[in-house]
Design a protein around this motif. Structure first.
Motif, PDB file in Angstrom:
ATOM      1  N   SER A 105      -2.153   6.899   3.017  1.00 49.60           N
ATOM      2  CA  SER A 105      -3.456   6.299   3.322  1.00 49.60           C
ATOM      3  C   SER A 105      -4.624   7.171   2.875  1.00 49.60           C
ATOM      4  O   SER A 105      -5.713   7.090   3.456  1.00 49.60           O
ATOM      5  CB  SER A 105      -3.571   6.025   4.826  1.00 49.60           C
ATOM      6  OG  SER A 105      -3.569   7.252   5.539  1.00 49.60           O
ATOM      7  N   GLU A 123      -1.961  -0.197   6.387  1.00 51.97           N
ATOM      8  CA  GLU A 123      -2.812  -1.113   5.623  1.00 51.97           C
ATOM      9  C   GLU A 123      -3.454  -0.417   4.435  1.00 51.97           C
ATOM     10  O   GLU A 123      -3.442  -0.940   3.312  1.00 51.97           O
ATOM     11  CB  GLU A 123      -3.896  -1.700   6.544  1.00 51.97           C
ATOM     12  CG  GLU A 123      -4.923  -2.569   5.839  1.00 51.97           C
ATOM     13  CD  GLU A 123      -4.337  -3.857   5.274  1.00 51.97           C
ATOM     14  OE1 GLU A 123      -4.948  -4.428   4.363  1.00 51.97           O
ATOM     15  OE2 GLU A 123      -3.269  -4.285   5.754  1.00 51.97           O
ATOM     16  N   GLN A 124      -4.017   0.769   4.639  1.00 54.05           N
ATOM     17  CA  GLN A 124      -4.644   1.501   3.537  1.00 54.05           C
ATOM     18  C   GLN A 124      -3.609   1.898   2.488  1.00 54.05           C
ATOM     19  O   GLN A 124      -3.879   1.844   1.279  1.00 54.05           O
ATOM     20  CB  GLN A 124      -5.353   2.741   4.067  1.00 54.05           C
ATOM     21  CG  GLN A 124      -6.079   3.561   2.999  1.00 54.05           C
ATOM     22  CD  GLN A 124      -7.153   2.784   2.289  1.00 54.05           C
ATOM     23  OE1 GLN A 124      -7.931   2.070   2.937  1.00 54.05           O
ATOM     24  NE2 GLN A 124      -7.217   2.900   0.967  1.00 54.05           N
ATOM     25  N   GLN A 127      -2.864  -1.050   0.317  1.00 55.00           N
ATOM     26  CA  GLN A 127      -3.962  -1.295  -0.619  1.00 55.00           C
ATOM     27  C   GLN A 127      -3.894  -0.327  -1.806  1.00 55.00           C
ATOM     28  O   GLN A 127      -4.160  -0.705  -2.956  1.00 55.00           O
ATOM     29  CB  GLN A 127      -5.307  -1.161   0.099  1.00 55.00           C
ATOM     30  CG  GLN A 127      -5.617  -2.300   1.058  1.00 55.00           C
ATOM     31  CD  GLN A 127      -5.749  -3.635   0.352  1.00 55.00           C
ATOM     32  OE1 GLN A 127      -6.322  -3.734  -0.731  1.00 55.00           O
ATOM     33  NE2 GLN A 127      -5.208  -4.669   0.974  1.00 55.00           N
ATOM     34  N   ASN A 128      -3.533   0.917  -1.534  1.00 53.46           N
ATOM     35  CA  ASN A 128      -3.373   1.892  -2.613  1.00 53.46           C
ATOM     36  C   ASN A 128      -2.211   1.514  -3.525  1.00 53.46           C
ATOM     37  O   ASN A 128      -2.301   1.620  -4.750  1.00 53.46           O
ATOM     38  CB  ASN A 128      -3.149   3.287  -2.035  1.00 53.46           C
ATOM     39  CG  ASN A 128      -4.391   3.852  -1.371  1.00 53.46           C
ATOM     40  OD1 ASN A 128      -5.512   3.410  -1.632  1.00 53.46           O
ATOM     41  ND2 ASN A 128      -4.200   4.828  -0.499  1.00 53.46           N
ATOM     42  N   LYS A 130      -1.046  -1.503  -4.043  1.00 55.39           N
ATOM     43  CA  LYS A 130      -1.485  -2.683  -4.790  1.00 55.39           C
ATOM     44  C   LYS A 130      -2.340  -2.291  -5.992  1.00 55.39           C
ATOM     45  O   LYS A 130      -2.182  -2.838  -7.104  1.00 55.39           O
ATOM     46  CB  LYS A 130      -2.263  -3.614  -3.857  1.00 55.39           C
ATOM     47  CG  LYS A 130      -2.693  -4.941  -4.462  1.00 55.39           C
ATOM     48  CD  LYS A 130      -3.294  -5.821  -3.373  1.00 55.39           C
ATOM     49  CE  LYS A 130      -3.700  -7.174  -3.926  1.00 55.39           C
ATOM     50  NZ  LYS A 130      -4.896  -7.081  -4.806  1.00 55.39           N
ATOM     51  N   TYR A 166       2.336  -8.584   3.283  1.00 57.36           N
ATOM     52  CA  TYR A 166       2.315  -8.319   1.846  1.00 57.36           C
ATOM     53  C   TYR A 166       3.539  -8.873   1.106  1.00 57.36           C
ATOM     54  O   TYR A 166       3.501  -9.057  -0.105  1.00 57.36           O
ATOM     55  CB  TYR A 166       2.193  -6.819   1.585  1.00 57.36           C
ATOM     56  CG  TYR A 166       0.814  -6.292   1.865  1.00 57.36           C
ATOM     57  CD1 TYR A 166      -0.198  -6.373   0.918  1.00 57.36           C
ATOM     58  CD2 TYR A 166       0.491  -5.733   3.103  1.00 57.36           C
ATOM     59  CE1 TYR A 166      -1.470  -5.906   1.170  1.00 57.36           C
ATOM     60  CE2 TYR A 166      -0.783  -5.258   3.376  1.00 57.36           C
ATOM     61  CZ  TYR A 166      -1.764  -5.351   2.403  1.00 57.36           C
ATOM     62  OH  TYR A 166      -3.030  -4.900   2.661  1.00 57.36           O
TER      63      TYR A 166
END
Length: 200
Positions: A105, A123-124, A127-128, A130, A166
Motif C-alpha cells: 500500500s 484497497e491501496q 490499486q497499485n 491495477k 476485484y
C-alpha cells in the motif's frame, strides 16, 4: 544475444544440434513447428544480467538462412504505482506473461506505506497492482495467480472482500502466507501477481 556472443557460446552449434528436423512438435501456443523452433538456455555472465540464466525462445520459421528472432524480457515502469526502493523492477513481461514484484500500500507519490487498517492497505495495494498491470498491457481480468502475505489470520475477511470486488468472476489462483513482520514500518499486506498480457 550479445552477451552470449561476447563469451563465445556456440549458439549455432546449439541450434544445429537441437533444431534438427526430427525433434518433437513444439506446442502451437509458442508458434513452433517441427524442426524449426527450440528452447535454448544461454548461460550469461552475472555481470551482464541480474540472473545467470536467461531463457530465450528462438524461432527459425523458414530456413537456416533466415535470422533468429529472440523474444527478450520487457521492463515495466509507471508513475501511477510506487517506484521500487531497491534494485528491481515493478514488473517484467516475457512471452506474454507479466511477472510483478511485491506490491503493497505504498503511496505512488511519497513511496511511503499508507493506511492504518488492513482494509485500506488491501484497497491501496490492489490499486497499485491495477496500475502496473495496465502499464504492462494487462488488466485485473487477466490475473493468473496472486501470492498474498498477511500479518494476521484476522485479516482474511478484508482479503476475501477485496477478491470479491476485484475478481468477481473466475478468480485467479491464490496462496496466502502469514508473516511475523514486513520490511517496511506499518505494512500489513503485500502481494505478488502473475498475469497474462491482453491479446491484441
Amino acid at each position: 544475444m550479445p552477451a552470449a556472443r561476447k563469451y563465445g557460446f556456440p549458439i549455432r552449434a546449439i541450434i544445429d544440434r537441437y533444431c534438427a528436423d526430427n525433434i518433437p512438435q513444439v506446442p502451437a501456443r509458442f508458434g513452433g513447428s517441427i524442426g524449426r523452433s527450440c528452447f535454448v538456455i544461454a548461460m550469461i555472465h552475472p555481470l551482464d544480467l541480474p540472473s545467470p540464466l536467461q531463457w530465450c525462445w528462438l524461432e527459425w520459421p523458414n530456413s537456416r538462412e533466415n535470422s533468429l528472432e529472440v523474444l527478450m524480457r520487457k521492463v515495466i515502469a509507471t508513475d501511477r504505482a510506487p517506484k521500487p526502493i531497491a534494485q528491481l523492477s515493478q514488473a517484467t513481461v516475457c512471452n506474454g506473461i507479466v511477472y510483478m514484484a511485491g506490491v503493497s500500500s505504498r503511496d505512488p507519490k511519497t513511496a511511503k506505506v499508507i493506511g492504518d487498517t488492513i482494509e485500506f492497505q488491501v484497497e491501496q495495494t490492489m490499486q497499485n497492482v491495477k496500475a502496473i498491470l495496465e502499464a504492462a498491457g494487462s488488466s485485473m481480468e487477466n490475473v493468473l495467480r496472486v501470492e498474498c502475505f498477511l500479518e494476521s489470520r484476522e485479516h482474511f475477511p478484508a482479503l476475501n472482500a477485496a477478491f470479491l470486488k476485484y475478481f468477481p468472476k473466475d478468480p485467479p489462483a491464490r496462496a496466502v502466507l502469514m508473516v511475523p513482520f514486513f520490511g517496511l514500518e506499518g505494512m500489513l499486506f503485500e502481494v505478488i501477481v502473475t498475469a497474462a498480457v491482453d491479446q491484441a
